[in-house]
Scaffold this active site. Sequence first.
Site, PDB file in Angstrom:
ATOM      1  N   ASP A 132     -34.459 -21.192  92.876  1.00  0.00           N
ATOM      2  CA  ASP A 132     -33.475 -21.989  92.879  1.00  0.00           C
ATOM      3  C   ASP A 132     -33.615 -22.746  94.337  1.00  0.00           C
ATOM      4  O   ASP A 132     -33.247 -21.926  95.558  1.00  0.00           O
ATOM      5  CB  ASP A 132     -32.036 -21.197  92.704  1.00  0.00           C
ATOM      6  CG  ASP A 132     -31.820 -20.799  91.383  1.00  0.00           C
ATOM      7  OD1 ASP A 132     -32.972 -20.673  90.574  1.00  0.00           O
ATOM      8  OD2 ASP A 132     -30.766 -20.464  90.995  1.00  0.00           O
ATOM      9  N   LYS A 158     -28.455 -27.208  88.584  1.00  0.00           N
ATOM     10  CA  LYS A 158     -27.511 -26.187  88.938  1.00  0.00           C
ATOM     11  C   LYS A 158     -26.309 -26.956  89.852  1.00  0.00           C
ATOM     12  O   LYS A 158     -26.511 -27.671  90.686  1.00  0.00           O
ATOM     13  CB  LYS A 158     -28.262 -24.794  89.735  1.00  0.00           C
ATOM     14  CG  LYS A 158     -27.366 -23.888  90.087  1.00  0.00           C
ATOM     15  CD  LYS A 158     -28.265 -22.843  90.643  1.00  0.00           C
ATOM     16  CE  LYS A 158     -27.336 -21.847  91.479  1.00  0.00           C
ATOM     17  NZ  LYS A 158     -28.304 -20.558  92.373  1.00  0.00           N
ATOM     18  N   LYS A 212     -27.526 -24.687  84.823  1.00  0.00           N
ATOM     19  CA  LYS A 212     -26.857 -23.642  85.413  1.00  0.00           C
ATOM     20  C   LYS A 212     -25.493 -23.841  86.139  1.00  0.00           C
ATOM     21  O   LYS A 212     -25.562 -24.714  87.006  1.00  0.00           O
ATOM     22  CB  LYS A 212     -27.937 -22.865  86.388  1.00  0.00           C
ATOM     23  CG  LYS A 212     -27.528 -21.333  87.049  1.00  0.00           C
ATOM     24  CD  LYS A 212     -28.734 -20.969  87.793  1.00  0.00           C
ATOM     25  CE  LYS A 212     -27.939 -19.562  88.732  1.00  0.00           C
ATOM     26  NZ  LYS A 212     -29.229 -18.982  89.143  1.00  0.00           N
TER      27      LYS A 212
END
Length: 222
Positions: free
Chosen positions: A90, A152, A181
Amino acid sequence: MKLLNTYIDHTLLKPTATKNDIIKLCNEAMEHQFFSVCVNSCYVPLAKAQLKNSNVKVCSVIGFPLGSMSTQAKVDEAKSALKSGADEIDMVINSGFLKSKDFDAVWKDIEAVKKIMPQKVLKVILETCYLEELEIIKASELAIQSGADFIKTSTGFGTGGATIKDVKLMQKVANKQVKIKASGGIKDTKTALEYIRLGVERLGTSSGIAIVTGKSTIETNY
């Protein structure tokens, strides 16, 4: 809908997190069969060792939480995390470049990380709390263009976390080309289900146990 626990990246990213805290996180993830644990890159080897006999994956954040280090620093951190056993990365977008409208720098930053991990999942954190609506759209477009597997919402360390409005906006841009996400401020079952019903594929939260058991949790941004 899949089982609720399989959406959760069980997360501990506090700078004060100890080795024992990470071991506890991994044990909780195995007990509840969460999708992954999400940790800072220094703890990837420890998490990988703790989870070696389980199906729980290891996710490492890089360029966290500001996203404003050099591209080479992000690439090197990602390489180190992957070598240590990270299954997913991430990474935080460079918000300053985005706001400067230096879009080439933004996508090259993301692309450079994706290039070293073509077979691994890359999630790009937009940190939506700092972005205007048009910037969220542009950041989503750039991440998709650069090969992201997920976009995300948040680090959990900014001024705000995921919102329904921002997720809907990201989904319109993603148009099912990439997954979403949601992270930051997701602390209970009701909120988690709201995002899942919208089509979110993964939830980043430090409240995973509370979400799957319906019990209350301590106050936390993530």
